[in-house]
Design a protein around this motif. Sequence first.
Motif, PDB file in Angstrom:
ATOM      1  N   THR A 117      41.695 -18.927 -24.887  1.00  0.00           N
ATOM      2  CA  THR A 117      42.302 -17.780 -25.552  1.00  0.00           C
ATOM      3  C   THR A 117      43.478 -18.183 -26.427  1.00  0.00           C
ATOM      4  O   THR A 117      43.604 -17.720 -27.562  1.00  0.00           O
ATOM      5  CB  THR A 117      42.764 -16.742 -24.514  1.00  0.00           C
ATOM      6  N   HIS A 118      44.348 -19.024 -25.914  1.00  0.00           N
ATOM      7  CA  HIS A 118      45.457 -19.548 -26.713  1.00  0.00           C
ATOM      8  C   HIS A 118      44.938 -20.717 -27.572  1.00  0.00           C
ATOM      9  O   HIS A 118      43.868 -21.264 -27.303  1.00  0.00           O
ATOM     10  CB  HIS A 118      46.590 -20.010 -25.796  1.00  0.00           C
ATOM     11  N   PRO A 119      45.681 -21.123 -28.604  1.00  0.00           N
ATOM     12  CA  PRO A 119      45.218 -22.202 -29.498  1.00  0.00           C
ATOM     13  C   PRO A 119      45.422 -23.580 -28.893  1.00  0.00           C
ATOM     14  O   PRO A 119      46.162 -24.426 -29.424  1.00  0.00           O
ATOM     15  CB  PRO A 119      46.083 -21.993 -30.749  1.00  0.00           C
ATOM     16  N   GLN A 120      44.775 -23.846 -27.768  1.00  0.00           N
ATOM     17  CA  GLN A 120      44.977 -25.083 -27.019  1.00  0.00           C
ATOM     18  C   GLN A 120      43.819 -26.062 -27.151  1.00  0.00           C
ATOM     19  O   GLN A 120      44.005 -27.252 -26.933  1.00  0.00           O
ATOM     20  CB  GLN A 120      45.237 -24.737 -25.534  1.00  0.00           C
ATOM     21  N   LEU A 121      42.624 -25.606 -27.501  1.00  0.00           N
ATOM     22  CA  LEU A 121      41.455 -26.477 -27.549  1.00  0.00           C
ATOM     23  C   LEU A 121      40.820 -26.449 -28.935  1.00  0.00           C
ATOM     24  O   LEU A 121      40.633 -25.386 -29.517  1.00  0.00           O
ATOM     25  CB  LEU A 121      40.431 -26.044 -26.496  1.00  0.00           C
ATOM     26  N   LEU A 122      40.456 -27.630 -29.437  1.00  0.00           N
ATOM     27  CA  LEU A 122      39.915 -27.713 -30.794  1.00  0.00           C
ATOM     28  C   LEU A 122      38.952 -28.895 -30.908  1.00  0.00           C
ATOM     29  O   LEU A 122      39.229 -29.987 -30.419  1.00  0.00           O
ATOM     30  CB  LEU A 122      41.064 -27.894 -31.793  1.00  0.00           C
ATOM     31  N   SER A 123      37.829 -28.662 -31.585  1.00  0.00           N
ATOM     32  CA  SER A 123      36.865 -29.730 -31.860  1.00  0.00           C
ATOM     33  C   SER A 123      37.374 -30.573 -33.024  1.00  0.00           C
ATOM     34  O   SER A 123      37.593 -30.046 -34.119  1.00  0.00           O
ATOM     35  CB  SER A 123      35.504 -29.139 -32.222  1.00  0.00           C
ATOM     36  N   VAL A 124      37.546 -31.872 -32.796  1.00  0.00           N
ATOM     37  CA  VAL A 124      38.024 -32.777 -33.849  1.00  0.00           C
ATOM     38  C   VAL A 124      37.253 -34.092 -33.734  1.00  0.00           C
ATOM     39  O   VAL A 124      36.600 -34.367 -32.734  1.00  0.00           O
ATOM     40  CB  VAL A 124      39.544 -33.061 -33.717  1.00  0.00           C
TER      41      VAL A 124
END
Length: 244
Positions: free
Chosen positions: A178-185
Motif C-alpha cells: 500500500t505504501h511506496p515501499q516495493l518496486l520492480s527494478v
Amino acid sequence: MGRQTGVRGAVLAASLLLAVAGCAGAGTAGKDAKPSAPSVPAGASPSAPGGGDAKPSSGDVLPGLVTVQVARTQLAALKVAQPGTMAGYSRAKFTHWAEQGNKCDTREVVLKRDGKDVKQDSECKAVSGTWRSLYDGTVVTDASKMDIDHIVPLAEGWRSGAAGWDAAQRKAFANDLTHPQLLSVTAATNRSKGDQSPDLWQPPDKASWCQYGRAWTTVKSAYGLTVTEPEKKMLSTMLDTCAA
C-alpha cells in the motif's frame, strides 16, 4: 411492599458486586499489559492481500506517493539520529515474500502491478510481460531479470528503528503493498543500491529522483523510522527535482 423492597435491594447489591469485580479485572489487565510494538501503518498488514489493489496515481510508478508538499512536511518531522548498529540483524527476521492469495506471493503481485501485459502461469509466476525500471529507464521483457526493491532496505530499516519491532511489524514492512515501499527494478540497479541510504546511493536516472525521494520519505514517516542529517539533506535535494 416490604418483599418488593427486599428484592430490589438484593438486585442492587449484586449489580454493585459485579461492577467492582469488573473494575478490579480491568485494573489488573492494565497493570500487567506489556508495551506494544510500533503500530503497523494502515493497509500494511502482512496478511492483507487487499493491499495488492493499491494502484499508483497518474504519472507515478509507485502506489501511495504523496505530493511534494506533503513529503516536505513529512521530511521536516522525521527524527534525526545516528544509525543504529547491525547487531542481531538478519533478513530472515523480515519475513518475505508473504503469500497474498491465489497462489501469489508479494513478489508476483508487484511484478503484475508494475508491468504491462503481464501473463502469469497457474502458479502465479510471471511468464511474459514488459517492465520499465524506474531507476535506470531500462526496458525488460524477462521477469527473472527484475528484482523487487525495498525502497527503504530491510537493513536500513533495522538501523533506523526496526531493530525494536516485533515479527509482525517487520513482516508488514517487508511486504507492504500500500505504501511506496516495493518496486520492480533491474537486478543491476537493485544490487548496486544494496542497503544504502539516499546520501550514499541515488538512482542513476535523475528523472526518478522526485518519486524516489517522496517514496523514501513517505515510508520512513509511515513507520516512524529515523534519518541521518546527510540522508535528510539528500532527500531534500531529491524533492527539489519535483516539478512545481
